[in-house]
Design a protein around this motif. Sequence first.
Motif, PDB file in Angstrom:
ATOM      1  N   ALA A 144      18.045 -14.540 -37.974  1.00 29.98           N
ATOM      2  CA  ALA A 144      17.932 -14.787 -39.302  1.00 29.98           C
ATOM      3  C   ALA A 144      17.305 -13.647 -40.035  1.00 29.98           C
ATOM      4  O   ALA A 144      16.389 -13.138 -39.777  1.00 29.98           O
ATOM      5  CB  ALA A 144      17.201 -16.176 -39.763  1.00 29.98           C
ATOM      6  N   THR A 145      17.579 -13.240 -41.299  1.00 31.35           N
ATOM      7  CA  THR A 145      16.956 -12.221 -42.140  1.00 31.35           C
ATOM      8  C   THR A 145      15.649 -12.817 -42.894  1.00 31.35           C
ATOM      9  O   THR A 145      15.527 -14.057 -43.023  1.00 31.35           O
ATOM     10  CB  THR A 145      17.906 -11.689 -43.200  1.00 31.35           C
ATOM     11  OG1 THR A 145      18.419 -12.613 -43.932  1.00 31.35           O
ATOM     12  CG2 THR A 145      19.066 -10.942 -42.302  1.00 31.35           C
ATOM     13  N   VAL A 146      14.741 -12.036 -43.062  1.00 30.83           N
ATOM     14  CA  VAL A 146      13.572 -12.405 -43.691  1.00 30.83           C
ATOM     15  C   VAL A 146      13.709 -13.146 -45.196  1.00 30.83           C
ATOM     16  O   VAL A 146      13.254 -14.199 -45.616  1.00 30.83           O
ATOM     17  CB  VAL A 146      12.783 -11.035 -44.235  1.00 30.83           C
ATOM     18  CG1 VAL A 146      11.621 -11.474 -45.027  1.00 30.83           C
ATOM     19  CG2 VAL A 146      12.284 -10.556 -42.929  1.00 30.83           C
ATOM     20  N   GLU A 147      14.876 -12.495 -45.799  1.00 32.66           N
ATOM     21  CA  GLU A 147      15.406 -13.250 -47.199  1.00 32.66           C
ATOM     22  C   GLU A 147      15.717 -14.702 -47.106  1.00 32.66           C
ATOM     23  O   GLU A 147      15.405 -15.353 -48.104  1.00 32.66           O
ATOM     24  CB  GLU A 147      16.767 -12.558 -47.711  1.00 32.66           C
ATOM     25  CG  GLU A 147      17.136 -12.620 -49.069  1.00 32.66           C
ATOM     26  CD  GLU A 147      18.395 -11.987 -49.450  1.00 32.66           C
ATOM     27  OE1 GLU A 147      18.455 -11.772 -50.687  1.00 32.66           O
ATOM     28  OE2 GLU A 147      19.239 -11.540 -48.753  1.00 32.66           O
ATOM     29  N   THR A 148      16.159 -15.241 -45.700  1.00 34.46           N
ATOM     30  CA  THR A 148      16.541 -16.580 -45.600  1.00 34.46           C
ATOM     31  C   THR A 148      15.343 -17.487 -45.376  1.00 34.46           C
ATOM     32  O   THR A 148      15.248 -18.599 -45.239  1.00 34.46           O
ATOM     33  CB  THR A 148      17.433 -16.645 -44.529  1.00 34.46           C
ATOM     34  OG1 THR A 148      17.251 -16.381 -43.422  1.00 34.46           O
ATOM     35  CG2 THR A 148      18.854 -15.970 -45.158  1.00 34.46           C
ATOM     36  N   VAL A 149      14.256 -16.760 -44.795  1.00 32.94           N
ATOM     37  CA  VAL A 149      13.133 -17.435 -44.215  1.00 32.94           C
ATOM     38  C   VAL A 149      12.457 -18.124 -45.299  1.00 32.94           C
ATOM     39  O   VAL A 149      11.663 -19.145 -45.006  1.00 32.94           O
ATOM     40  CB  VAL A 149      12.126 -16.581 -43.554  1.00 32.94           C
ATOM     41  CG1 VAL A 149      10.922 -17.282 -42.724  1.00 32.94           C
ATOM     42  CG2 VAL A 149      12.993 -15.967 -42.000  1.00 32.94           C
ATOM     43  N   PHE A 150      11.784 -17.415 -46.313  1.00 35.78           N
ATOM     44  CA  PHE A 150      11.083 -17.866 -47.496  1.00 35.78           C
ATOM     45  C   PHE A 150      11.551 -19.195 -47.965  1.00 35.78           C
ATOM     46  O   PHE A 150      10.695 -20.077 -48.143  1.00 35.78           O
ATOM     47  CB  PHE A 150      11.142 -17.052 -48.561  1.00 35.78           C
ATOM     48  CG  PHE A 150      10.520 -15.645 -48.594  1.00 35.78           C
ATOM     49  CD1 PHE A 150       8.829 -15.712 -48.309  1.00 35.78           C
ATOM     50  CD2 PHE A 150      11.155 -14.630 -48.318  1.00 35.78           C
ATOM     51  CE1 PHE A 150       8.460 -14.362 -47.933  1.00 35.78           C
ATOM     52  CE2 PHE A 150      10.446 -13.244 -48.122  1.00 35.78           C
ATOM     53  CZ  PHE A 150       9.163 -13.246 -47.811  1.00 35.78           C
ATOM     54  N   ASP A 151      12.746 -19.562 -48.148  1.00 36.80           N
ATOM     55  CA  ASP A 151      13.046 -20.879 -48.690  1.00 36.80           C
ATOM     56  C   ASP A 151      12.713 -21.750 -47.339  1.00 36.80           C
ATOM     57  O   ASP A 151      12.388 -23.078 -47.871  1.00 36.80           O
ATOM     58  CB  ASP A 151      14.671 -21.068 -48.946  1.00 36.80           C
ATOM     59  CG  ASP A 151      14.909 -20.249 -50.075  1.00 36.80           C
ATOM     60  OD1 ASP A 151      14.064 -19.820 -51.035  1.00 36.80           O
ATOM     61  OD2 ASP A 151      16.184 -19.685 -50.335  1.00 36.80           O
ATOM     62  N   ARG A 152      13.088 -21.372 -45.971  1.00 37.18           N
ATOM     63  CA  ARG A 152      12.768 -22.442 -45.125  1.00 37.18           C
ATOM     64  C   ARG A 152      11.104 -22.754 -45.174  1.00 37.18           C
ATOM     65  O   ARG A 152      10.866 -24.126 -44.962  1.00 37.18           O
ATOM     66  CB  ARG A 152      13.114 -21.733 -43.826  1.00 37.18           C
ATOM     67  CG  ARG A 152      14.594 -21.823 -43.674  1.00 37.18           C
ATOM     68  CD  ARG A 152      14.875 -21.117 -42.439  1.00 37.18           C
ATOM     69  NE  ARG A 152      16.411 -20.856 -42.065  1.00 37.18           N
ATOM     70  CZ  ARG A 152      17.229 -22.008 -41.334  1.00 37.18           C
ATOM     71  NH1 ARG A 152      16.522 -22.677 -40.813  1.00 37.18           N
ATOM     72  NH2 ARG A 152      18.338 -21.705 -41.062  1.00 37.18           N
ATOM     73  N   LEU A 153      10.394 -21.748 -45.242  1.00 35.48           N
ATOM     74  CA  LEU A 153       9.099 -22.059 -45.166  1.00 35.48           C
ATOM     75  C   LEU A 153       8.555 -22.962 -46.409  1.00 35.48           C
ATOM     76  O   LEU A 153       7.702 -23.934 -46.229  1.00 35.48           O
ATOM     77  CB  LEU A 153       8.077 -20.600 -45.497  1.00 35.48           C
ATOM     78  CG  LEU A 153       8.037 -19.807 -43.956  1.00 35.48           C
ATOM     79  CD1 LEU A 153       7.538 -18.463 -44.395  1.00 35.48           C
ATOM     80  CD2 LEU A 153       7.174 -20.498 -43.089  1.00 35.48           C
ATOM     81  N   LEU A 154       9.014 -22.701 -47.407  1.00 43.74           N
ATOM     82  CA  LEU A 154       8.905 -23.528 -48.601  1.00 43.74           C
ATOM     83  C   LEU A 154       9.303 -25.139 -48.339  1.00 43.74           C
ATOM     84  O   LEU A 154       8.657 -25.835 -48.858  1.00 43.74           O
ATOM     85  CB  LEU A 154       9.601 -22.789 -49.806  1.00 43.74           C
ATOM     86  CG  LEU A 154       9.180 -23.636 -51.212  1.00 43.74           C
ATOM     87  CD1 LEU A 154       7.838 -23.647 -51.714  1.00 43.74           C
ATOM     88  CD2 LEU A 154       9.875 -23.003 -52.517  1.00 43.74           C
ATOM     89  N   ARG A 155      10.469 -25.112 -47.959  1.00 46.67           N
ATOM     90  CA  ARG A 155      10.969 -26.508 -47.512  1.00 46.67           C
ATOM     91  C   ARG A 155      10.189 -27.293 -46.568  1.00 46.67           C
ATOM     92  O   ARG A 155       9.812 -28.341 -46.612  1.00 46.67           O
ATOM     93  CB  ARG A 155      12.369 -26.456 -47.255  1.00 46.67           C
ATOM     94  CG  ARG A 155      13.262 -27.588 -47.152  1.00 46.67           C
ATOM     95  CD  ARG A 155      14.781 -27.516 -46.975  1.00 46.67           C
ATOM     96  NE  ARG A 155      15.149 -26.660 -45.917  1.00 46.67           N
ATOM     97  CZ  ARG A 155      15.884 -25.576 -46.267  1.00 46.67           C
ATOM     98  NH1 ARG A 155      15.999 -24.984 -47.501  1.00 46.67           N
ATOM     99  NH2 ARG A 155      16.162 -24.774 -45.169  1.00 46.67           N
TER     100      ARG A 155
END
Length: 375
Positions: A265-276
């Motif tokens: 997965a790219t870094v771009e997609t990780v921020f939403d996962r951390l927030l969720r």
Amino acid sequence: MNYTVLRVWGIPIRLNISLFVFLPILAWLIGSGEQLSVYATFINGVSPTAVDAAALEDSDRWLIGAAAAVGLFVSVTLHELGHAWAAMRYDIEVQSITLWILGGLASLARMPEEWSQEFWIAVAGPITSLLVGVGCLGALYVIPESATVVVFAIGLLAVMNIVLALFNMLPAFPMDGGRVLRALLARNRSYVSATRIAARAGIAFAIVFIFLGVVVAFSPILVLVALFIYVAATTESRTVVLGELLSGLSVADLLAESESVPADATVETVFDRLLRARRTDLAVVDETGAIVGAITASALRDVRPAAYDTTTVGELATRDLPRIDGETSAFDALYELRAGRTEVAFVERDGSPIGLVSTDDFTAVLDLRRDTVAF
């Protein structure tokens, strides 16, 4: 920095580097003329043979100072071995005995489980010091009166050991007297409540010692003792409360069902996962779903925004985190995290990671139990 110098009953006896600095100073303090006159007054009060400090040669003064300084810390070692002997009687492992500028510390593998155990372990040290003091007093009756230096040195050790025993029995937690106080209080109240009361008594004594050491009679050593008591009392109180809040929990109990992120997965997609997930870290899994690392918010901060869509999580994942067995108690796991100075670790079962635990997980559990557990 500590140096192991010998072993007694398999227990390493260690000297802290501060002792190498303090011993010559202590020898000088004891050997100075004015101090010897004060000590002679006390010695003559317990010795069958009178000693005259003024009659001592200069070489004798420094010999007495050096012998008394070394003898004092030998006495402290015996004091701590008294604690160790009592602890081993209750099958409690003694990991080490460390001598440092303010005395000695016997490190136990675990705390006593019953009030009576802590009571006897605590009083064993002062009892040992009293026995050493009485032994030195007995020696004064057989040492020839002509051996002035020996009489003075042995008499001084007798006085020091008796004072050591009495001073340690002051109810100033975490000194021996403070531990005796906690043990007696724990007979009819919770261990946490007993610790809080004993710790408050220790803090009160620390304030008194600071006043005496600064205002009444300038004494840097007494101020150091006061600071040690204050810090140790507050730390012990917090540690006991933490242990009570986390009692009955294993580190695996702290794991929550949280999202993981694939290594590609790219870094771009990780921020939403951390927030969720409301976390600052996520497990990184390979194509089989096995955990292979962790991605943390701090690692993401090092990536330039322009590289968000080209940098994968696998490139940033931390793979050498500490590993904690899932059956480890939550309290011990928290200690391991703090000792390793890390905020996240793998939790594993049968040698394979099953999740991540972080200091945030402990904070959440502590907040919940603090509101629901009554002490």
